[in-house]
Structure formats: C-alpha cells, structure tokens
Design a protein around this motif. Structure first.
Motif, PDB file in Angstrom:
ATOM      1  N   GLU A 119     -20.672  -4.064  20.003  1.00  0.00           N
ATOM      2  CA  GLU A 119     -20.578  -3.900  18.552  1.00  0.00           C
ATOM      3  C   GLU A 119     -19.386  -4.670  17.996  1.00  0.00           C
ATOM      4  OE1 GLU A 119     -21.144  -0.170  16.563  1.00  0.00           O
ATOM      5  OE2 GLU A 119     -21.961   0.758  18.379  1.00  0.00           O
ATOM      6  N   THR A 120     -18.248  -4.562  18.671  1.00  0.00           N
ATOM      7  CA  THR A 120     -17.032  -5.241  18.212  1.00  0.00           C
ATOM      8  C   THR A 120     -17.228  -6.749  18.183  1.00  0.00           C
ATOM      9  OG1 THR A 120     -15.683  -3.461  19.154  1.00  0.00           O
ATOM     10  CG2 THR A 120     -14.566  -5.539  18.641  1.00  0.00           C
ATOM     11  N   ILE A 121     -17.798  -7.292  19.260  1.00  0.00           N
ATOM     12  CA  ILE A 121     -18.004  -8.748  19.357  1.00  0.00           C
ATOM     13  C   ILE A 121     -18.951  -9.234  18.265  1.00  0.00           C
ATOM     14  CG2 ILE A 121     -19.027 -10.560  20.804  1.00  0.00           C
ATOM     15  CD1 ILE A 121     -18.007  -8.896  23.253  1.00  0.00           C
ATOM     16  N   ILE A 122     -20.084  -8.554  18.120  1.00  0.00           N
ATOM     17  CA  ILE A 122     -21.091  -9.005  17.144  1.00  0.00           C
ATOM     18  C   ILE A 122     -20.546  -8.876  15.726  1.00  0.00           C
ATOM     19  CG2 ILE A 122     -23.394  -8.554  16.206  1.00  0.00           C
ATOM     20  CD1 ILE A 122     -24.212  -7.643  19.039  1.00  0.00           C
ATOM     21  N   GLN A 123     -19.891  -7.749  15.431  1.00  0.00           N
ATOM     22  CA  GLN A 123     -19.374  -7.557  14.075  1.00  0.00           C
ATOM     23  C   GLN A 123     -18.314  -8.601  13.713  1.00  0.00           C
ATOM     24  OE1 GLN A 123     -18.951  -3.474  12.333  1.00  0.00           O
ATOM     25  NE2 GLN A 123     -19.136  -2.831  14.487  1.00  0.00           N
ATOM     26  N   GLU A 124     -17.442  -8.918  14.670  1.00  0.00           N
ATOM     27  CA  GLU A 124     -16.406  -9.926  14.404  1.00  0.00           C
ATOM     28  C   GLU A 124     -17.037 -11.293  14.108  1.00  0.00           C
ATOM     29  OE1 GLU A 124     -13.003  -9.990  14.123  1.00  0.00           O
ATOM     30  OE2 GLU A 124     -13.239  -7.807  13.967  1.00  0.00           O
ATOM     31  N   LEU A 125     -18.055 -11.645  14.886  1.00  0.00           N
ATOM     32  CA  LEU A 125     -18.737 -12.925  14.659  1.00  0.00           C
ATOM     33  C   LEU A 125     -19.465 -12.927  13.321  1.00  0.00           C
ATOM     34  CD1 LEU A 125     -20.127 -13.562  18.266  1.00  0.00           C
ATOM     35  CD2 LEU A 125     -18.372 -14.917  17.095  1.00  0.00           C
ATOM     36  N   LEU A 126     -20.066 -11.782  12.959  1.00  0.00           N
ATOM     37  CA  LEU A 126     -20.743 -11.676  11.661  1.00  0.00           C
ATOM     38  C   LEU A 126     -19.740 -11.809  10.510  1.00  0.00           C
ATOM     39  CD1 LEU A 126     -23.230  -8.715  12.358  1.00  0.00           C
ATOM     40  CD2 LEU A 126     -23.865 -11.088  11.888  1.00  0.00           C
ATOM     41  N   GLN A 127     -18.606 -11.123  10.629  1.00  0.00           N
ATOM     42  CA  GLN A 127     -17.589 -11.153   9.567  1.00  0.00           C
ATOM     43  C   GLN A 127     -17.006 -12.547   9.386  1.00  0.00           C
ATOM     44  OE1 GLN A 127     -17.066  -8.919   7.473  1.00  0.00           O
ATOM     45  NE2 GLN A 127     -17.460  -6.904   8.353  1.00  0.00           N
ATOM     46  N   ASN A 128     -16.961 -13.329  10.471  1.00  0.00           N
ATOM     47  CA  ASN A 128     -16.430 -14.686  10.398  1.00  0.00           C
ATOM     48  C   ASN A 128     -17.527 -15.714  10.119  1.00  0.00           C
ATOM     49  OD1 ASN A 128     -13.360 -14.881  11.270  1.00  0.00           O
ATOM     50  ND2 ASN A 128     -14.305 -13.224  12.476  1.00  0.00           N
TER      51      ASN A 128
ATOM     52  N   LYS B 270     -26.751   0.401  10.817  1.00  0.00           N
ATOM     53  CA  LYS B 270     -26.971   0.121   9.373  1.00  0.00           C
ATOM     54  C   LYS B 270     -25.989   0.906   8.510  1.00  0.00           C
ATOM     55  CE  LYS B 270     -30.810  -0.139   6.073  1.00  0.00           C
ATOM     56  NZ  LYS B 270     -30.246   0.593   4.931  1.00  0.00           N
ATOM     57  N   LYS B 271     -25.672   2.113   8.942  1.00  0.00           N
ATOM     58  CA  LYS B 271     -24.791   2.987   8.168  1.00  0.00           C
ATOM     59  C   LYS B 271     -23.311   2.650   8.384  1.00  0.00           C
ATOM     60  CE  LYS B 271     -23.470   7.865   7.764  1.00  0.00           C
ATOM     61  NZ  LYS B 271     -23.715   9.238   8.288  1.00  0.00           N
ATOM     62  N   ASN B 272     -22.933   2.325   9.621  1.00  0.00           N
ATOM     63  CA  ASN B 272     -21.515   2.244   9.958  1.00  0.00           C
ATOM     64  C   ASN B 272     -20.920   0.839   9.913  1.00  0.00           C
ATOM     65  OD1 ASN B 272     -21.595   5.012  10.441  1.00  0.00           O
ATOM     66  ND2 ASN B 272     -22.111   4.743  12.614  1.00  0.00           N
ATOM     67  N   TRP B 273     -21.757  -0.203  10.025  1.00  0.00           N
ATOM     68  CA  TRP B 273     -21.198  -1.551  10.058  1.00  0.00           C
ATOM     69  C   TRP B 273     -20.832  -2.004   8.637  1.00  0.00           C
ATOM     70  CZ3 TRP B 273     -23.902  -5.308  14.011  1.00  0.00           C
ATOM     71  CH2 TRP B 273     -23.836  -4.757  15.303  1.00  0.00           C
ATOM     72  N   LEU B 274     -19.608  -2.421   8.478  1.00  0.00           N
ATOM     73  CA  LEU B 274     -19.134  -2.887   7.168  1.00  0.00           C
ATOM     74  C   LEU B 274     -19.910  -4.109   6.680  1.00  0.00           C
ATOM     75  CD1 LEU B 274     -15.267  -2.547   7.689  1.00  0.00           C
ATOM     76  CD2 LEU B 274     -16.768  -1.022   6.390  1.00  0.00           C
ATOM     77  N   PHE B 275     -20.365  -4.897   7.627  1.00  0.00           N
ATOM     78  CA  PHE B 275     -21.073  -6.143   7.284  1.00  0.00           C
ATOM     79  C   PHE B 275     -22.303  -5.866   6.425  1.00  0.00           C
ATOM     80  CE2 PHE B 275     -24.362  -9.318   8.311  1.00  0.00           C
ATOM     81  CZ  PHE B 275     -23.696 -10.491   7.956  1.00  0.00           C
ATOM     82  N   PHE B 276     -22.984  -4.733   6.678  1.00  0.00           N
ATOM     83  CA  PHE B 276     -24.240  -4.451   5.976  1.00  0.00           C
ATOM     84  C   PHE B 276     -24.019  -3.815   4.613  1.00  0.00           C
ATOM     85  CE2 PHE B 276     -25.764  -4.339  10.498  1.00  0.00           C
ATOM     86  CZ  PHE B 276     -26.427  -5.552  10.427  1.00  0.00           C
ATOM     87  N   GLU B 277     -22.746  -3.598   4.250  1.00  0.00           N
ATOM     88  CA  GLU B 277     -22.474  -3.116   2.892  1.00  0.00           C
ATOM     89  C   GLU B 277     -22.740  -4.218   1.865  1.00  0.00           C
ATOM     90  OE1 GLU B 277     -18.527  -1.581   2.719  1.00  0.00           O
ATOM     91  OE2 GLU B 277     -18.951   0.108   4.072  1.00  0.00           O
ATOM     92  N   LYS B 278     -22.558  -5.473   2.291  1.00  0.00           N
ATOM     93  CA  LYS B 278     -22.727  -6.596   1.371  1.00  0.00           C
ATOM     94  C   LYS B 278     -23.816  -7.569   1.808  1.00  0.00           C
ATOM     95  CE  LYS B 278     -17.843  -6.485   0.038  1.00  0.00           C
ATOM     96  NZ  LYS B 278     -16.560  -7.258  -0.017  1.00  0.00           N
ATOM     97  N   ASN B 279     -24.394  -7.335   2.987  1.00  0.00           N
ATOM     98  CA  ASN B 279     -25.391  -8.267   3.518  1.00  0.00           C
ATOM     99  C   ASN B 279     -26.685  -7.531   3.848  1.00  0.00           C
ATOM    100  OD1 ASN B 279     -23.819 -10.977   4.048  1.00  0.00           O
ATOM    101  ND2 ASN B 279     -22.463  -9.331   4.738  1.00  0.00           N
ATOM    102  N   PRO B 280     -27.795  -8.271   3.783  1.00  0.00           N
ATOM    103  CA  PRO B 280     -29.096  -7.623   4.071  1.00  0.00           C
ATOM    104  C   PRO B 280     -29.219  -7.218   5.540  1.00  0.00           C
ATOM    105  CG  PRO B 280     -29.363  -9.998   3.837  1.00  0.00           C
ATOM    106  CD  PRO B 280     -27.943  -9.697   3.450  1.00  0.00           C
ATOM    107  N   PHE B 281     -30.036  -6.212   5.756  1.00  0.00           N
ATOM    108  CA  PHE B 281     -30.286  -5.710   7.119  1.00  0.00           C
ATOM    109  C   PHE B 281     -31.635  -6.277   7.570  1.00  0.00           C
ATOM    110  CE2 PHE B 281     -31.709  -2.686  10.303  1.00  0.00           C
ATOM    111  CZ  PHE B 281     -30.545  -2.386  10.986  1.00  0.00           C
TER     112      PHE B 281
END
Length: 920
Positions: free
Chosen positions: A210-219, A248-259
């Motif tokens: 989760e950490t790796i994917i989220q960091e790559l998504l945020q960047n 979907k609920k916990n990742w910050l990335f999906f607050e502003k991006n489509p799922f």
C-alpha cells in the motif's frame, strides 16, 4: 467476452499512452503472459513490448535484495540461533526446524505490514509473562520457566541479528524485502521520475505494498486499475470487496482521483450449475464428463479453465480428461513427492533413521522390489533382488543384517552397501544418494526413448540432492540421518516437475491463486467445500489473535476474504460456471459445501441449478468362472488321477471346483509371505511332527504310563527343534511367537496327559502306524484310466481290540462335525461334512491296502477341544439329539461312502462337465 486485461489496455490506448514506455506490475508472472498476448489486439503499430513484471520482482528491484528459499532461510536462521544461544541450551537442527518455520512466518508478516519490531516483540514478551501467571516474579523459577521466558525475551535479538545477517548477504525473505523496498522508495522515485507504473488486478495488499503504490500514485508515477464489481462493493457485508472498500475509503489519492474500476459484469446472465458429488475422485470424473459435453457443444475448450480448489485433485483430474483434448496447459507442477522415485528415498531414509544393525524384512523387500532398484540386480537370467526376497520369505527372516543381504545377493554387495550401509556422516549419505541416482541413470540410458520420463525424475532429484549437499557444505547444520530426512522432506514438498503446455491455447488447469487477473468464458471450480474454499480458521503463528487485531495483521477473517474475492472474480465475466463440491464427510475437510455456494444461492441474482450427482456405477452381474475341459486339461486331469487324489484335494473340489482347477490342474500355489507371527498351519505342522517323533519308535507296541511320562520330559526340546525346522530363522523368543511356541508345547503336553488318563482308566492302547502313507488304486468302471487315492494318516492304533484311524486337528472340531445323516450330502455340503469325508477316505485307503480288520473306528482329536477326547465318526439315522448313532465303520459304511466317492471322481473326470465356480 472482453477480459479485464483487455479493458485496461484499451483504456490506456484510448488515452494515447505509449504502452512501450510503461511498466506493468501484476499479482503474478502468469498474468503477464496473457497481457503480452493481448497487446497486439489493442494497437496495430509495431512497437517494443513494455516491461511486464510481478509485484515480487518489482519489490526485489526496489529493495536490492534477492529472495531465497525457505530451506536456506532456515539454515541462516539456525546460524543466528546458535550464535545467540549457549551450546548447552540449543536445540538440535531437527527440533529447531519444527518451531523456527512458524517464527519465520511471523517475522515475514511483521515486516510486510511494517510493524515496529521492538514494540511488538516487547508486547509479546509482556503478554507471555501475564499468561504464565507472573512466572517472571517467582523467586524459585524452574529451568523450564527460565527457558520459556528467555525465549520470548530473545525474539527481538533473534530478529535483529537474523535480518542484518541476510541484508549483509543481499538476500532476504519476502517481508524483509518489502520493508527494505519501502526504505528505498524515496530514492527510487527520485531516480525514476519519468517512469510510469501500471498496477492492475490487485486486491489484498499488505502495508508495504500500500505504501509503495500510494507514494507512486501521489507522485504521478503510477496508475492503478481495480477489478471489482458493483454488486460486491455496494454491499458492506460482502467479503469479495472487503479490501477494495478499505482502499477506496482510506487512500488519500482517491479523495481527488477516480477509482478505476467498478464494473457491472457479475449481474449479467450466467449459467451457474452446482454439483454435489461423493468423494474427490467423483469430482475428477465429473470434470471429465463436463469437458466432454463442452467439446461436443463448442468443438473446442478455448477460453475454458478448470480451477482446482484442492490441488491434490490434479492427478485424478488429468486421468479423467477426455482423450481428444489437443491443447492443454497445466499451471501447477507435478509434485516431486508424488513421483515413484520419492518413495524409494523416503523408504531409504526411514530404514536408516534407527541405529539397528538389522533391517525389518518388509523395509528390505520394499527397497529391493522398487521399480528403480530391482532391475539393477539383474545378472544373466537371474535377478538377485528377487532371489534375495524369496530367501527371506522361505526362511522367515523378519530381520536381516547387511552381511546376510550381501551373502544372498552374491555379486551385488556394492549395491547393498549403497542402499543399506548408511551409518556414517551426512556428507557420505548425500554422496551415496547421488551415486545411486547415477547408477539408476546408467541403467535407464540403455533405452533412453522408453525411459525419458524416468530420466527427468532422476534429473530433478539430482538437483534436489545437489541443493542439500550445497546447504550442508555451506552451513554444516545437518548432523544425522533424522535431521537430513526432515530437510529432505522440506525441500521435496516445495519442488515440482513442471508440465510443458500451451499457455495461451486450449484448456487451462490451475489453482485458485493462479487465476488472478485472468478471465475465462467457461469455468469449472472443484473442491468448493468448507475447509478448502475458504480454508478455515487456521492460525499457525506465535502471535496471538488479539495482538494481530491490535497491530492490523491479517487473521483468518482476511484470509477468507482473499479466497472470497478470487472465487467471485472468476464468476464476474464468466458465462458458464460449474461448481463442484464433495458431499461425503471426510476426516479433515468435512463434507459440508462451502459458504460461497450458499451465498450465491441466497443472493437471488442468478438462477442456480443445484444437483447431487451419484457416480454412474453400472450393475455388474458377476459371472461365475466356468472352465471347459479341453484335451489339454483332460490330459492333466488324468495325470492328477494317476498320481492320486488326496482327501484334502477332493474336499477342495467339493468346496469350490475352480479352486481345485487352479491348484491341482494349473499347479498355482498360494503366495508364501514371511510369517512374522507363526501361522496356524505352521503350528499344526510343529505339533504333528513332534507327535510323530514321539510315537514312531512305539509302532507295534502297547503304550505304558511310564513311556508317556518319559516323552513328556522332551516336549520343550522337541517342539523347539521342529519350530526351527519349520519356521526356519523366524524369531520365537518374544512377543506373539513366544506365546504360540508355548501353546504348541501345551497342546503336546495336554495330549500326552490325555493318553496317561486313558491308560489309568485301564484302556490298552497299541500303536499300529504313525504318519502312515497310503496310495491305493480304486476301480471306477466309467473311467478308462487309472485312478488312485493318496494320503497320510496321522495315527492308526488299537484300543481294547478296536482299530482306530486318528486324524489330528490343531483347530477346534466338535462331535457334530464328524456325524452324517444323508450319504448323498457328503459330497455336496463342504462346511458340514468335509471332516467326515476326509476320515472316511483315510479308512477306505487303509482298507484297500489291507492294513485294517473290521470293525474299525475313525475320528478326530482336536487339540482345541481335547476335553472331548476322540471324536468318532458316526452315522445317524435322523437329525436331532435323540438320534441313534453308529460309531463303528463296517464294510457297509465304506460301501455307501465309496458309492458317493465314485460319483464325485466321475464328475471331476467327466470331460463334459466343466469346472464351475461356486458362489460362496
């Protein structure tokens, strides 16, 4: 039907993204093959293929560490353990391996979920102290308490030393690699700013992923595509979307991006059929039936998958496949432990686990008769493995020494050393195993075309023993055969022989986890039972359940949710789904259908057709064996008649004519096995031979009490002598054999006591013959060839002027067994009259040889019923307790018997009457 992979590629292509510059990261390598295959369907331009890797490969690249095998990790961990544990307190490698595997799994989970190590190990230590009733506060702690608490105190020390040791060697277990990957993530992002990563088909992610994917998504260096259906994610209680809802609920990335994506494939029309079938073999057979039906309807099995919930079904399923399947791909390897060669090495290790200087005969026979060993002992026309086994059986050798085996195998002593002389160092044992493989290879090389598969087996086992040799050489932890056997089984369990197939064509056979990201139009899922899908509440861990909950580590709840996702994902895009489960209650898996089946039935989305299938077992009316008497058989019968019919062979015919045919005409003998426990016929032989030795010198003389008392003194010696002759080298000094030896002595001694009692009562007993051999010719006018009767009478004596024919029986015989009412029944009712038939045949032979004078008596002495004394043959005038009995055998008696005997022999020798099996 469009697949999830195709939809992802189509979406990327529609956004004008150059696929060549992407790095696709998937849950498994297998999905990458399908992805590469579908790229040409999306783009028509010639281009370089993108990088396609599995998540494990990507994380290894991030961490800079290489994954290593569980077995090597065990050796590395034992290095750490021995360095941190006093020699006097250290477990052996074999004992260590039993608990270390569990601890390594816990280390793995702690690292994959990025749990602070010191915190959780301190927490565990504190819990154990509380659970142990505050043992740590006891003033006088026992060694056990001290060692128990010391173990939990050392967990963090073990972990720290172990992880540092692995990192220094650039290797690691999965969790450590994930933790190191997270540590290196920032550096990777900076050095690969232009690289785009596409994650697709993921579901349950650990904290590191989760950490790796989220960091790559945020960047903005990644895109992720989920494969989840609206029917699941909209239902807060549906476990198929448990993880996806959390992401979907916990990742910050999906607050502003489509799922991407929530699809609506599951609610489309589907043909779902559920079959309850008895036993696993029944499931495998029904898979074959379903595939035949699919081939008949669609003429091919393209886009069809068989998913085995229980991977033990692989071999039965392969055996049940229709013969006309041309293209087949099996993603699961054939387990090495199921290969015939595995049974050989398992038996060799088992034989040598004990330090005994002799080997149990069954173990020796299993080794020497093994399909890879027996041919090695062939020399000219003789096979010395077979002759050795035969000698062991004939001589009742329950335990055999190496020296004895070398003597029996003559020129093959080197092979005997290779197989049985293992009481040496681990290095030498491994060398012997490798030598054995090359000796077998040299034999198989003589006919390579026929032995290709066997040679492949040998190659894989050679690799396995090379790995064992390397590990032992590098770490030197294996000190004895027992430890070597444990590690051998550990390696063997994880090794497979890979199938060659068509990865993109025809029928696909796979396990549940191998189906990730893949879609098929027709899916057959087997083993859908509780305990298999899902696997149930297993908790193979040192970490308590509540501690896992506290630290957000996965429990059986999450494990079940993983299986739920895979099960429902297979159903999402499929049009035809066949679900099979075992209806029979088994010890381990139960007979309960999976909750998944109940769930899809209760959902009400699809019309589920549920059937209980009974295997089609044709009613086979067993036909009794009938053997016509052709010229060849008739000639053999003449020879049998000329040599002589024995009473036992004639009663054998009465019991079942086909047995007579096998034994007397075909000369088929029953298989003689080693008598571990003295067999009943051996006991009878010993008792008979002992009494023969005692009474033979007394033929022609009257018995006296003093003579019998002298005989009693030699009972033990004589019985022992005849056991050694009959039971050969079998051991009668212990166990059941000693009891049977004592029974034999008691039988003889009690019989002699019976003689003494009879003499004390004033009876005069004269011995006429002992083991009297008779061979007499009988005249049968219907037959134009010689017919003889042959047999040996145990004893002929004269008691108070009446001649008696005595037959000994070590089994139990009652008076009713030697009585007859109807003469015609004596040749038809084996169970009731066989003993009467035998003793009358003896009487007839004695009369024919003019050795007897009438009147005479004939009967049986039963050693299990000695209290009844001499059980005389008697002719009764009717059934019932008050029937008149005639115990004297007269010429009229023998005349009546002779008439029935003649009819029996005429039937046996009549060429028009076949040997017909009786339905017993």
């Amino acid at each position: 039907m469009t697949t999830f992979i195709f939809d992802v590629l189509e979406d990327l292509h529609s956004k004008s993204i150059d696929l060549s510059h992407l790095t696709f990261i998937l849950p498994s390598k297998r999905a990458g093959i399908f992805l590469k295959h579908q790229i040409p369907q999306v783009t028509q331009q010639t281009a370089f293929a993108p990088d396609i890797i599995s998540i494990e490969e990507f994380v290894e690249e991030l961490s800079g560490l290489k994954s290593t095998s569980n077995t090597e990790l065990l050796f590395e961990f034992y290095d750490t353990y021995t360095k941190l544990t006093p020699v006097s307190e250290a477990d052996t490698f074999e004992s260590f391996s039993k608990w270390a595997q569990i601890l390594l799994q816990d280390f793995n989970e702690i690292d994959r979920y990025l749990i602070p190590q010191e915190k959780i190990f301190s927490y565990l230590k504190a819990i154990k102290e509380i659970e142990s009733d505050h043992w740590s506060l006891e003033k006088n702690q026992t060694e056990f308490i001290k060692n128990y608490l010391a173990f939990w105190n050392k967990l963090h020390v073990y972990y720290t030393h172990f992880s540092k040791s692995l990192i220094s060697k650039n290797i690691g277990y999965q969790g450590l690699i994930y933790r190191e990957a997270v540590e290196n993530l920032e550096s990777y992002i900076q050095n690969n700013a232009s690289k785009q990563h596409i994650f697709l088909g993921f579901n349950a992610l650990n904290t590191a992923e989760e950490t790796i994917i989220q960091e790559l998504l945020q960047n903005d260096q990644a895109k992720i595509y989920w494969d989840i259906d609206a029917a699941f994610i909209a239902n807060p209680k549906h476990d198929a979307a448990l993880f996806t809802r959390q992401h979907k609920k916990n990742w910050l990335f999906f607050e502003k991006n489509p799922f991407n994506w929530i699809t609506k494939n599951y609610t489309k029309d589907k043909n779902i059929q559920v079959f309850g079938i008895p036993k696993n073999i029944g499931q495998a057979k029904h898979i074959g039936t379903l595939l035949k039906k699919i081939i008949k309807e669609k003429s091919s099995l393209s886009n069809t998958a068989v998913v085995l919930g229980d991977e033990n079904l692989l071999i039965p399923t392969l055996n049940a496949l229709p013969e006309n399947i041309n293209a087949l791909n099996i993603t699961m390897g054939f387990p090495l432990k199921s290969i015939p060669l595995a049974s050989l090495f398992e038996k060799l290790f088992y034989v040598h686990k004990s330090s005994s200087k002799t080997f149990y005969y069954k173990d020796v026979i299993q080794v020497l008769s093994h399909q890879f060993i027996k041919p090695l002992f062939q020399k000219d026309s003789k096979n010395y493995a077979s002759s050795t086994i035969e000698t062991i059986e004939i001589n009742n050798l329950t335990h055999v020494s190496i020296e004895k085996l070398k003597t029996l195998s003559e020129g093959f002593s080197d092979y005997i050393d290779l197989l049985f002389n293992w009481n040496i160092s681990t290095e030498s044992i491994l060398k012997k195993c490798s030598e054995l493989i090359f000796i077998i290879k040299a034999y198989l090389d003589q006919d390579k075309d026929t032995n290709l598969l066997s040679l492949e087996y040998l190659f894989r086992f050679n690799e396995l023993f090379n790995e064992l040799t390397r590990l032992n050489s590098a770490y030197n932890h294996i000190k004895d055969v027992s430890a070597l056997f444990s590690i051998y089984k550990e390696l063997l369990a994880s090794e497979t022989l890979d199938f060659q197939g068509e990865p993109l064509q025809g029928l696909q056979i796979m396990g549940m986890l191998e189906s990730r990201v893949l879609d098929f139009e027709t899916v057959i899922i087997s083993g859908v039972n509780e305990g298999i899908l899902p696997s149930g509440k297993s908790n193979n861990s040192f970490i308590p359940f509540d501690v896992k909950i506290e630290n957000k580590l996965p429990t059986y709840k999450e494990k079940d949710a993983v299986y739920t996702y895979h099960f429902y994902r297979l159903l999402q895009r499929a049009k035809n789904v066949f679900i099979l489960y075992n209806t029979e209650a088994d010890v381990l898996t139960g007979g309960e259908k999976s909750r998944f089946i109940t769930q899809i039935e209760l959902e009400g989305i699809h019309d589920i057709k549920h059937q209980i299938i009974a295997p089609q077992v044709p009613a086979i009316n067993r036909e009794l064996i009938v053997v016509e008497k052709d010229n060849d058989i008739f000639e053999k019968l003449k020879n049998v008649a000329n040599k002589g019919f024995s009473p036992s062979s004639l009663t054998n015919y009465i019991r079942n004519p086909i047995n007579f045919y096998y034994q007397k005409v075909l000369k088929i003998k029953e298989f003689d096995d080693v008598e571990e426990t003295v067999a009943f016929n051996t006991l009878g032989t010993v008792v008979h031979n002992t009494l023969e030795d005692f009474y033979k010198p007394l033929v022609g003389s009257f018995l006296s009490i003093e003579t019998i008392k002298e005989l009693k003194k030699d009972v033990g010696k004589t019985v022992s002598y005849h056991f050694s002759k009959t039971y050969k080298e079998g051991d009668i000094q212990k166990g059941k054999n000693l009891i049977i030896f004592e029974i034999a002595k008691r039988y003889v001694s009690n019989f002699l006591d019976l003689e003494i009692e009879s003499l004390k009562e004033g009876n005069q007993i004269k011995i006429i013959a002992i083991e009297a051999s008779n061979k007499v010719e009988i005249n049968i006018p219907e037959l134009d060839f010689s017919v003889k009767l042959t047999g040996m009478v145990d004893r002929v004596d004269e008691v108070n002027g009446i001649t008696r024919i005595v037959d000994y029986k070590t089994g139990k015989v009652d008076q009713s067994d030697v009585e007859i009412v109807d003469w015609e029944a004596i040749t038809s009712d084996y169970k009731k009259y066989s003993k009467s038939f035998q003793i009358l045949t003896y009487a007839l032979m004695m009369q024919k040889s003019e050795a007897l004078k009438f009147p005479i008596e004939a009967g049986i002495i039963s050693f299990k019923n000695l209290g009844k004394g001499f059980l005389k043959f008697s002719k009764k005038d009717k059934e019932g307790a008050w029937a008149k009995k005639d115990t004297l055998i007269t010429e009229e008696t023998l005349s009546n018997f002779k008439e029935q005997l003649h009819q029996l022999i005429v039937e046996i020798c009549n060429p028009k009457i076949p040997f017909t099996e009786k339905e017993l």
